[in-house]
Design an enzyme around this catalytic site. Structure first.
Site, short mmCIF file in Angstrom:
data_model
loop_
_atom_site.label_atom_id
_atom_site.label_comp_id
_atom_site.label_asym_id
_atom_site.label_seq_id
_atom_site.Cartn_x
_atom_site.Cartn_y
_atom_site.Cartn_z
N LYS A 14 0.91 -1.28 -0.14
CA LYS A 14 -0.06 -0.02 -0.17
C LYS A 14 0.87 1.45 -0.04
CE LYS A 14 -2.34 -0.52 3.97
NZ LYS A 14 -1.93 -1.75 4.38
N ARG A 123 10.51 -7.44 6.09
CA ARG A 123 10.68 -5.96 5.90
C ARG A 123 11.66 -5.15 6.51
NH1 ARG A 123 4.93 -3.09 5.55
NH2 ARG A 123 4.63 -4.08 7.35
N ARG A 156 10.26 -2.37 11.74
CA ARG A 156 9.26 -1.86 12.49
C ARG A 156 8.90 -2.62 13.57
NH1 ARG A 156 4.69 -0.29 8.40
NH2 ARG A 156 3.20 -1.22 10.02
N ARG A 167 -2.69 -8.03 13.74
CA ARG A 167 -3.32 -7.15 12.50
C ARG A 167 -3.88 -7.94 11.73
NH1 ARG A 167 2.80 -5.60 11.60
NH2 ARG A 167 2.00 -3.65 9.97
P1 AMP Z 1 0.02 0.82 8.88
O1 AMP Z 1 1.54 1.52 8.75
O2 AMP Z 1 -0.98 1.18 8.13
O3 AMP Z 1 0.27 -0.93 8.98
O4 AMP Z 1 -0.26 1.20 10.42
C1 AMP Z 1 0.59 0.99 11.55
C2 AMP Z 1 -0.33 0.93 12.99
O5 AMP Z 1 -0.90 2.48 12.98
C3 AMP Z 1 -1.47 0.11 12.91
O6 AMP Z 1 -1.23 -1.39 13.20
C4 AMP Z 1 -2.19 0.57 14.04
O7 AMP Z 1 -1.72 0.58 15.34
C5 AMP Z 1 -2.19 2.12 13.57
N1 AMP Z 1 -3.12 2.61 12.53
C6 AMP Z 1 -2.86 3.12 11.35
N2 AMP Z 1 -4.10 3.35 10.61
C7 AMP Z 1 -4.99 3.27 11.63
C8 AMP Z 1 -6.35 3.42 11.45
N3 AMP Z 1 -7.03 3.78 10.44
N4 AMP Z 1 -7.22 3.02 12.58
C9 AMP Z 1 -6.65 2.32 13.71
N5 AMP Z 1 -5.18 2.44 13.87
C10 AMP Z 1 -4.62 2.75 12.75
#
Ligand code: AMP
Length: 229
Positions: A14, A123, A156, A167
């Protein structure tokens, strides 16, 4: 003006694909995960609120997420539009979003869980400039160092087996149902995220009805690998 949402399970690319599309179409790229990571790194109040939640792979509360998204969307000058990545992640967020914005397309990057695991656990992220690498097919020239800025490559905090399990569970339970809401609107484009990023990139353009990509292929930082968030 184009307004896109990009969705997909962790490691589906993404981040990578939305950066490519954003730089190509002059869109503002909004990544909720990146905003939170920036806050954690810079020890802000928001960072303190989300750090543990993120490390455990859990979702941050809707109120905070929605206010962060709203701030970003009202604060930015997005003349040509935006692409938002990592949001909405559940039904409440989707309803909040659709109340305020008309969306032109929802891109869904489809990846089986087995491949997610392989990608996410391999990653690495540059601690300085944020470029994603993976140790499968986009290894850095010097191990542990970013090709672009020489920064240290780190894992990360939420790219662990335990956090990934949480997740993935949340994605299937909470995020997938969001698609039903969007699907009713008939602008959801599902793209197979397994091929190389260049192939996925073209498929995305095709599904959005855009002509083939003509950007500067060689130096495109965002096309490094499929390990984007
Ligand atoms: P990502 O980089 O999109 O995988 O997001 C990393 C982390 O940020 C996620 O595992 C959540 O803890 C938090 N996060 C990101 N986007 C959201 C969202 N829309 N709602 C809730 N938590 C989020």
């Amino acid at each position: 003006m184009r307004k896109y949402v990009i969705m997909g399970v962790q490691g589906s690319g993404k981040g990578t694909q939305s950066q490519i599309l954003a730089s190509d179409l002059d869109l503002v790229h909004i990544s909720v995960g990146d905003i939170f990571r920036w806050n954690v790194q810079n020890h802000t109040k928001i960072g303190a609120m989300v750090r543990r939640i993120m490390a455990a792979g859990e979702l941050v509360g809707d109120d905070l997420v929605e206010s962060v998204v709203q701030d970003r969307l009202t604060g930015h000058d997005w003349n040509y539009g935006f692409i938002i990545d990592g949001f909405p992640r559940n039904r409440a967020q989707a309803e909040f979003f659709l109340e305020s914005y008309d969306i032109d397309g929802v891109i869904v990057l489809d990846l089986p869980d087995s491949e997610v695991r392989r990608r996410v656990l391999n990653r690495r992220l540059c601690a300085s400039c944020g470029i994603n690498y993976n140790l499968i097919d986009s290894t850095p020239k010097v191990p542990g160092r970013c090709d672009s800025c020489g920064g240290e490559l780190i894992t990360r905090e939420d790219d662990t087996e335990e956090a990934l399990a949480v997740r993935l569970r949340d994605y299937h339970e909470k995020t997938n149902p969001v698609l039903d809401l969007f699907r009713r609107k008939e602008y959801v484009f599902t793209v197979d995220a397994r091929p190389a990023p260049e192939v996925v990139k073209e498929q995305i353009r095709k599904s959005l009805g855009l002509p083939p990509y003509k950007g500067d292929e060689g130096e495109h930082a965002a096309s490094r690998g499929p390990a984007g968030a």
